[in-house]
Each structure stands twice: as C-alpha cells, then as structure tokens.
Design a protein around this motif. Structure first.
Motif, PDB file in Angstrom:
ATOM      1  N   VAL A 151      53.041  32.756  -3.217  1.00 38.98           N
ATOM      2  CA  VAL A 151      52.992  33.835  -2.224  1.00 38.98           C
ATOM      3  C   VAL A 151      51.575  34.383  -2.110  1.00 38.98           C
ATOM      4  N   GLY A 152      50.949  34.619  -3.273  1.00 36.65           N
ATOM      5  CA  GLY A 152      49.566  35.086  -3.255  1.00 36.65           C
ATOM      6  C   GLY A 152      48.635  34.062  -2.646  1.00 36.65           C
ATOM      7  N   GLY A 153      48.891  32.777  -2.930  1.00 37.27           N
ATOM      8  CA  GLY A 153      48.076  31.717  -2.358  1.00 37.27           C
ATOM      9  C   GLY A 153      48.213  31.633  -0.856  1.00 37.27           C
ATOM     10  N   ALA A 154      49.446  31.778  -0.365  1.00 31.81           N
ATOM     11  CA  ALA A 154      49.669  31.752   1.084  1.00 31.81           C
ATOM     12  C   ALA A 154      48.977  32.932   1.763  1.00 31.81           C
ATOM     13  N   ALA A 155      49.035  34.101   1.122  1.00 30.05           N
ATOM     14  CA  ALA A 155      48.376  35.288   1.674  1.00 30.05           C
ATOM     15  C   ALA A 155      46.861  35.087   1.726  1.00 30.05           C
ATOM     16  N   PHE A 156      46.309  34.499   0.650  1.00 29.62           N
ATOM     17  CA  PHE A 156      44.862  34.270   0.623  1.00 29.62           C
ATOM     18  C   PHE A 156      44.466  33.217   1.655  1.00 29.62           C
ATOM     19  N   THR A 157      45.303  32.192   1.822  1.00 30.24           N
ATOM     20  CA  THR A 157      45.032  31.181   2.837  1.00 30.24           C
ATOM     21  C   THR A 157      45.038  31.795   4.235  1.00 30.24           C
ATOM     22  N   TRP A 158      45.949  32.727   4.465  1.00 32.18           N
ATOM     23  CA  TRP A 158      46.001  33.433   5.753  1.00 32.18           C
ATOM     24  C   TRP A 158      44.686  34.161   6.011  1.00 32.18           C
ATOM     25  N   ASP A 198      45.789  32.348  -7.968  1.00 30.32           N
ATOM     26  CA  ASP A 198      46.113  30.987  -7.514  1.00 30.32           C
ATOM     27  C   ASP A 198      45.506  30.668  -6.157  1.00 30.32           C
ATOM     28  N   GLY A 199      45.497  31.645  -5.266  1.00 31.21           N
ATOM     29  CA  GLY A 199      44.965  31.410  -3.930  1.00 31.21           C
ATOM     30  C   GLY A 199      43.501  31.022  -3.944  1.00 31.21           C
ATOM     31  N   VAL A 200      42.759  31.511  -4.931  1.00 27.76           N
ATOM     32  CA  VAL A 200      41.330  31.179  -5.026  1.00 27.76           C
ATOM     33  C   VAL A 200      41.164  29.692  -5.331  1.00 27.76           C
ATOM     34  N   TRP A 201      41.977  29.196  -6.269  1.00 31.92           N
ATOM     35  CA  TRP A 201      41.894  27.776  -6.623  1.00 31.92           C
ATOM     36  C   TRP A 201      42.307  26.902  -5.447  1.00 31.92           C
ATOM     37  N   TRP A 202      43.353  27.303  -4.763  1.00 31.09           N
ATOM     38  CA  TRP A 202      43.782  26.532  -3.602  1.00 31.09           C
ATOM     39  C   TRP A 202      42.723  26.545  -2.501  1.00 31.09           C
ATOM     40  N   PHE A 203      42.003  27.633  -2.393  1.00 32.15           N
ATOM     41  CA  PHE A 203      40.899  27.720  -1.437  1.00 32.15           C
ATOM     42  C   PHE A 203      39.861  26.641  -1.744  1.00 32.15           C
ATOM     43  N   MET A 217      50.008  26.400   4.804  1.00 32.46           N
ATOM     44  CA  MET A 217      50.853  27.529   4.459  1.00 32.46           C
ATOM     45  C   MET A 217      52.314  27.112   4.260  1.00 32.46           C
ATOM     46  N   PHE A 218      52.794  26.144   5.046  1.00 32.08           N
ATOM     47  CA  PHE A 218      54.164  25.665   4.850  1.00 32.08           C
ATOM     48  C   PHE A 218      54.316  25.044   3.469  1.00 32.08           C
ATOM     49  N   PHE A 219      53.301  24.302   3.036  1.00 35.64           N
ATOM     50  CA  PHE A 219      53.335  23.752   1.676  1.00 35.64           C
ATOM     51  C   PHE A 219      53.405  24.876   0.654  1.00 35.64           C
ATOM     52  N   GLN A 220      52.548  25.877   0.817  1.00 35.40           N
ATOM     53  CA  GLN A 220      52.481  26.954  -0.170  1.00 35.40           C
ATOM     54  C   GLN A 220      53.773  27.756  -0.231  1.00 35.40           C
ATOM     55  N   ILE A 221      54.378  28.011   0.913  1.00 37.75           N
ATOM     56  CA  ILE A 221      55.637  28.755   0.930  1.00 37.75           C
ATOM     57  C   ILE A 221      56.738  27.943   0.257  1.00 37.75           C
ATOM     58  N   ALA A 222      56.834  26.653   0.614  1.00 37.72           N
ATOM     59  CA  ALA A 222      57.841  25.797  -0.013  1.00 37.72           C
ATOM     60  C   ALA A 222      57.587  25.663  -1.512  1.00 37.72           C
ATOM     61  N   TYR A 223      56.318  25.573  -1.878  1.00 37.09           N
ATOM     62  CA  TYR A 223      55.929  25.488  -3.288  1.00 37.09           C
ATOM     63  C   TYR A 223      56.408  26.716  -4.038  1.00 37.09           C
TER      64      TYR A 223
END
Length: 449
Positions: free
Chosen positions: A400-407, A264-269, A80-86
């Motif tokens: 942001v969407g990716g971080a939310a999905f990761t959460w 984006d969060g789906v791909w990161w998943f 999540m830190f990566f995703q937020i910084a990204y």
C-alpha cells in the motif's frame, strides 16, 4: 516443532541438529527464488524503452520524452496494479503459508507467479498487462512470507539478519542477470520473449524445491523460537497456529508493518524507475545503462550482506538483540540520506551519470541493509508458526505504501524530482522513530514486560 529439548550452550538452538550446514543450502535456495522473484517483476521496467513502440501503451513520438502523459499514466497504472495485488496477496499468502507450511506454500507461490510472468507475452492491451500483473503480484507475495518463515525455522537470532541479507541480495543479483538476458532475448525475439525467459526459471526452481527434503532435514526449534512459542502458548490454537486476533494485539506487528509501509515504495522506485531515470536524464538506452545498473545492484548486494551482518556482529560483541537491530537500522537510515542530492547531479554533471548513480547505489545498499534487519524482527518477536502471517500483514502495508509512493512518483518524477528524492531520503529515519515508539525493547516478552 518441539520445544522441550535441551539447550545447546551458545548455539542458539534447542538441539545441535538444526545448526548443521544444511541451513546454508536452504539459504541458497531462498536466494535463487528471490533472484527469480525480482527478475519476473522487473522485466516490465527493463523493457520500458521497447514499449514506446507498442501502440496501445500510448507513447507520442511527436512529443519529447519528458512530456508523455498517456504513456506515463499507462506505465504507472500497470505498476500500481501489481503493487495493489501484491499487497492483497500478502494478507492471504502469509496465512496460507503458516497453514500449509513452508515447503508446500513456497511451491504454490512460485508456480502462480511463474505462469503469470509468462502470460505477459500474450497481452494485447494495457488491461491485459494489468491482469497479468495482478496474478504476478498475487503469486510473488508468497516469496518473503515463505522465505522469512524458513529463516526463522533454520537460523538462530545472531545469524538471522545475515541469512536474510544473503537471500535478499537475490534482489540485486537479478539486476546482474536480467538486463543482459532481457536485452539479448528482446533483440532476438522481441520484448515478449523476455517474460517467457524469466518465468521459465521459476519452473526450474520449483523442481529443485520439490526434490529438496526440507521437512525431513529440518531440526528442532531455535532457542529464541522456543521462548517465543512459550510466550504465545496461551493464545495458540490446537496444532500451534496463533489466531490473527492475538497477533493484532502485539505492537510489534504494527511496528514491522509501518516500517515496511514507509520504506518499500522507495526500493520499488529504484527498481521500476531507475532505467527510465537514466534514459530521460542522460539519454542512456538499456544497453548503455547496464554498467550503471550493474553498479547499483552490486553495491546493493554488499549493503544487504553487510547490514545484515552488522547486527549479528554487535550481538556477538555483547549488544542485546534490541541494540544490535536498531543500531544497524540507524546506520542504514543515515546512509540513505545523501540520495536527496541526486536531482542536482544532472545539472552539475550534465553528461556524466556516475555521480547520480553512486548516490543511488549508496541509498539502495542502505535500503537492503535496513531490510535485512527489519525482515529479521518478526522472528525476534513472534514464533515461527506466526512469522508468515506477520510478514504478510507487513508486506501488505508495504505494498500500500509502495503504491502510494508510486502514485507520487509518476506525477512528479519528470518535473519535480527533488520532491521524490527528498521523500526517499527521509523515509527510513521516520520509520525507525515509529518502530522505536511502538517497540522500545525487541526481545522482551510481554509477560516479562
């Protein structure tokens, strides 16, 4: 770039010089950079089984692998830190690259992320991983704004999604190279060596990019870009830059940003959790999982190129830019939906990971085809002098969407897989509906409308 040149009939360029085959060399460099970009971000996921023996990560060897709350929380937090910084980096990177230009902006981005990747090898705490991931995210956020700006500067409308699909397939090529590389260097020198190996590749690319005469060989603007520049002429500042306030008035920016945020969060998943999914559901080590990972990313590469080529083919056969892009995106959105059945595969095929793998491969391929077209829309709606800024805003929304999905994933993947895969299955149809609502007609200037 000049826009007062004569149009070359049927070329899509205002002059023929830009239509030379040099543009495919540029595409090749973008492909290599994207491959390295994904290798650097994915190493953390590939070494996840090795981190079970790293004390500060919190793996409990007395508990089973489905009940590791401390480790799962630490692992998810680092991601999540990566995703937020990204995401934060996207906002800055897009604007900086539009100001500095593609050549200098891209070089700066890969210098930062290459050094950040190698810094993972010296961390001694979860906080250390988080700091390294922050700088990695800030640097890597420059890849797509720079690459898509380059595509808008070198490729006409019909070829743009194909070019995006080709260079974006580097995200899949990384999965062909990284697992065996990580497995080899980790076995020989430890997990730290994996970060040094991939980070150093970025330095090698930087040398190639510095030597390539990007600005000297680039020709005049494409006809689409010439038209868009005229549409934005009143808002442009001296030097051709378009203020952010003017871009924020265009619904196309929000359509692109929400499309990224929802998908984006789906791909990161798939990127971050696929090795873990195969390990926990089918007891596969990274070495054993490699054929399955290889399959997912080879099929994804096909989807990336095919999905990008589909819209161009539709346009070549008389479809408008609007129809070509959206039909291709709809086809990709529908191909994602069977991924909802993945959670049932480990019950039906308890010892066979292939059914689940192939469903994930289809969804990943469809995502890449979707992305090739979604990534092309900023160049359809904005001049190249603003493309990096628009991509940056969209990338921030995607992060942001990716971080939310990761959460959601880190709290539900072990015990509520159906929820996670259901959300992944439906995200693209929702995103396309939102895009259609905000931009009913791609390619229609606001003046004409």
């Amino acid at each position: 770039m000049s826009t007062n040149t004569a149009s070359a009939p049927g070329s899509g360029f205002t002059t023929d010089s830009s239509a030379s085959n040099v543009r495919w060399i540029v595409c090749g460099l973008l492909f290599l950079a994207t491959t390295i970009n994904y290798m650097d971000r994915n190493v953390f996921g590939y070494v996840e089984p090795l981190l079970h023996d790293v004390a500060f990560m919190g793996w409990n060897h007395a508990a089973d692998k489905f009940h590791q709350p401390v480790f799962d929380d630490n692992f998810g937090t680092v991601i999540m830190f990566f995703q937020i910084a990204y995401g934060v980096g996207f906002i800055v990177a897009g604007r900086v690259i539009d100001k500095l230009g593609t050549k200098v902006g891209y070089a700066l981005a890969i210098l930062i992320w290459g050094l950040a990747s190698m810094s993972h090898s010296v961390v001694t705490s979860v906080a250390g991983f988080c700091v390294a991931r922050i700088f990695l995210g800030l640097g890597e956020s420059g890849n797509f704004p720079a690459a898509l700006k380059a595509v808008s500067e070198w490729f006409p409308t019909r070829e743009r999604a194909k070019a995006v699909g080709l260079f974006n397939s580097g995200s899949n090529a990384s999965a062909l190279v990284a697992p065996p590389l990580v497995a080899f260097v980790s076995a020989k020198w430890g997990w730290q060596a994996a970060f040094i190996a991939t980070g150093s590749m970025g330095m090698a690319w930087l040398v190639l990019w510095t030597l390539f005469p990007y600005n000297r060989l680039r020709g005049a603007s494409t006809q689409t870009q010439a038209n868009l520049a005229a549409d934005f002429a009143e808002a442009a500042e001296s030097g051709g830059a378009i203020p952010l306030s003017a871009l924020l008035q265009r619904p196309g920016l929000y359509a692109f940003a929400l499309g990224k945020a929802l998908t984006d969060g789906v791909w990161w998943f798939y990127l971050f959790y696929l090795p873990q999914f195969l390990n926990r559901n089918y007891n596969l080590t990274l070495k054993q999982a490699y054929p399955y990972l290889l399959t997912v990313y080879v099929i994804s590469s096909v989807g990336s190129i095919a999905g990008g080529s589909l819209s161009g083919s539709l346009m070549a056969n008389g479809r408008s830019v609007n129809a070509g892009r959206k039909i291709a995106m709809l086809v990709m959105a529908l191909c994602v939906m069977p991924v909802i059945f993945v959670p049932h595969m480990s019950t039906i095929f308890a010892t066979n990971a292939w059914p689940a793998t192939l469903l994930i491969a289809l969804a990943a391929a469809a995502h890449q085809g979707w992305s090739a077209n979604l990534f092309s829309t900023p160049g359809d709606m904005f001049p190249s002098t603003a493309v990096s800024t628009v991509v940056g805003v969209g990338g921030a929304a995607g992060a942001v969407g990716g971080a939310a999905f990761t959460w959601i994933v880190k709290r539900n993947l072990s015990l509520h897989q159906l929820l996670v895969f259901s959300m992944a299955a439906g995200a693209y149809v929702v995103a396309l509906a939102v895009f259609q609502l905000l931009v009913p007609h791609i390619g229609v200037s606001r003046k004409a409308a």
